[in-house]
Write a protein that holds these residues in place. Structure first.
Motif, short mmCIF file in Angstrom:
data_model
loop_
_atom_site.label_atom_id
_atom_site.label_comp_id
_atom_site.label_asym_id
_atom_site.label_seq_id
_atom_site.Cartn_x
_atom_site.Cartn_y
_atom_site.Cartn_z
N GLU A 19 27.54 -14.71 72.27
CA GLU A 19 28.94 -15.61 71.69
C GLU A 19 28.80 -16.76 72.24
OE1 GLU A 19 33.91 -15.36 72.30
OE2 GLU A 19 32.87 -13.57 72.90
N ALA A 54 29.48 -8.38 65.44
CA ALA A 54 29.85 -9.27 66.84
C ALA A 54 29.50 -10.62 66.74
CB ALA A 54 29.29 -8.50 68.02
N GLU A 55 28.38 -10.88 65.98
CA GLU A 55 27.76 -12.33 65.82
C GLU A 55 28.74 -12.69 64.83
OE1 GLU A 55 23.15 -12.46 65.96
OE2 GLU A 55 23.78 -11.00 64.81
N GLY A 230 38.19 -7.81 63.55
CA GLY A 230 37.68 -7.94 64.97
C GLY A 230 37.94 -9.42 65.62
#
Length: 439
Positions: A19, A54-55, A230
């Motif tokens: 992140e 997630a990316e 998300g």
């Protein structure tokens, strides 16, 4: 020390970016510390090596945070802030319909839309066909009108997700637009910057769709739902058909007329109504304004039948500078092309396939769309009375009307429409209007 090339190398070598990596890179894009060639290099690395969920969430949030993020809590709105976004299509004017419908059901719809480019029409271009309508009010006016009217449709401001604008411009000239990860972040960063509680995505599939295959359309829809949720925004998607024009017309002033006819109950084309109701119902469900599909559809139909949805549209138009009597006297304000020519069927048979992209490009060639972002638009031109897939046609029967600036353009339009329609002796199997609900 921030070194963009180290982040590029990491993704090039198929490692997952953190992140912090992604936030630093996007901040560098906004601050001008990252060059266009470095943006291109990362975009190409992502194109080939992809991004995890997630990316994608981290990229979306970083691009959202590159500029202003609208907040609505201070306005104490008595309902959820919800929007819909489409991957674009031909004859797709659902935004103009469902925004007022959802607002009439208690939602608040701050819709930040785009202009047409390529074969797809743009909501802002349609609204620009209304004399006086201001698609670029300041943010304070935008927020105030969302509270007062319930729905406001404007263009993207420079303050919202500025990193996306720069990254997209580089992707556009480096053959990396098709990356599902980057498309997801581009779409959702703008929607998150609008401060939404919930979003419904309309992903098109078929000959007029942005994505090249049905499978890619599914992949994009699933990515948007995963990443939107998300990132903390309730997100759902519908996969809808774009193997033919959604409305039986295409063109800017022409589609505003269709909008008025739909909202006032004069005419509600079946496929357009099905998709509009499906998307609107999903918006009510995902934002908590309805608990069941049946309840949602009942509320929406009541909003139409009572005239409340039409009143919201009229209020939005006048609040942004448009005429107060547009719904009562559209012919007084909406441009009409000087030449209208029918497209005559060359043979008997059933309409078997439609090159929907070809129809969109016909509108562009008539002057109703853009080849380049800076091109002007002729709001009057376009197509009406488009015959539908599976329709039985007799030789000599019109399958469309071409509305053009002059006779030469009209004849070229006729030829293009004929090229887009394929006839057969047997009726085709019709695609569903809505393929799938992804949530």
């Amino acid at each position: 020390m921030f070194l963009p090339q180290e982040i590029i190398r990491k993704k090039r070598d198929r490692h997952e970016l953190s992140e912090a990596d992604i936030a630093a890179f996007v901040q560098g894009v906004t601050a001008g510390q990252v060059t266009d060639s470095q943006i291109a290099a990362l975009a190409m690395a992502v194109f080939f090596n992809d991004m995890s969920v997630a990316e994608r969430v981290a990229m979306t949030r970083a691009m959202r945070d590159s500029g202003q993020v609208l907040e609505w809590r201070s306005l104490n709105l008595p309902g959820p802030v919800v929007d819909k976004h489409s991957t674009g299509g031909v004859g797709d004017l659902t935004s103009l319909l469902l925004g007022p419908m959802v607002a009439a059901c208690g939602g608040f719809v701050p819709m930040i839309s785009g202009r047409g480019l390529g074969h797809t029409g743009g909501t802002l271009d349609k609204l620009d066909a209304i004399p006086g309508y201001n698609t670029a009010p300041d943010i304070d006016t935008f927020r105030r009108l969302v509270r007062e009217v319930g729905v406001v449709i404007i263009g993207q401001t420079a303050q919202l997700a500025p990193a996306d604008k720069r990254i997209y411009a580089v992707r556009d000239v480096t053959a990396t637009v098709e990356s599902v990860a980057m498309i997801t972040a581009s779409i959702l960063s703008k929607k998150l910057s609008a401060g939404l509680d919930a979003l419904v995505m309309d992903v098109k599939a078929g000959s007029g769709a942005f994505m090249p295959t049905f499978e890619k359309s599914v992949e994009l829809a699933e990515s948007i739902v995963s990443v939107g949720n998300g990132a903390g925004m309730k997100t759902a998607a519908l996969l809808t058909d774009m193997n033919q024009s959604l409305a039986p017309c295409a063109g800017n002033a022409i589609e505003i007329r269709c909008t008025i006819d739909y909202l006032t109950g004069k005419q509600r084309p079946t496929r357009l109504h099905e998709v509009t109701m499906a998307l609107s119902a999903r918006m009510l469900l995902v934002s908590g304004l309805a608990q069941t599909e049946t309840e949602a559809r009942s509320k929406l139909q009541q909003a139409l039948d009572s005239g409340h949805a039409a009143a919201r549209f009229a209020h939005m138009v006048t609040s942004l500078g448009g005429p107060a009597d547009l719904l009562e006297a559209p012919d007084r304000y909406l441009a009409v092309a000087p030449v209208a020519v029918p497209v005559i069927a060359p043979r008997n048979g059933y309409i078997h396939t439609v090159d929907c992209r070809g129809l969109g490009l016909t509108v562009v060639s008539l002057g109703g769309g853009r080849h380049r972002a800076e091109d002007g638009i002729d709001y009057a031109v376009g197509l009406t009375d488009l015959a539908e897939l599976g329709q039985r046609i007799e030789a000599g029967q019109p399958i469309a009307m071409v509305h053009a600036r002059d006779n030469d353009a009209a004849q070229q339009g006729v030829a293009s429409v004929l090229a887009a329609y394929q006839f057969a002796d047997t009726a085709p199997t019709l695609p569903p209007t809505v393929y799938r609900d992804i949530s």
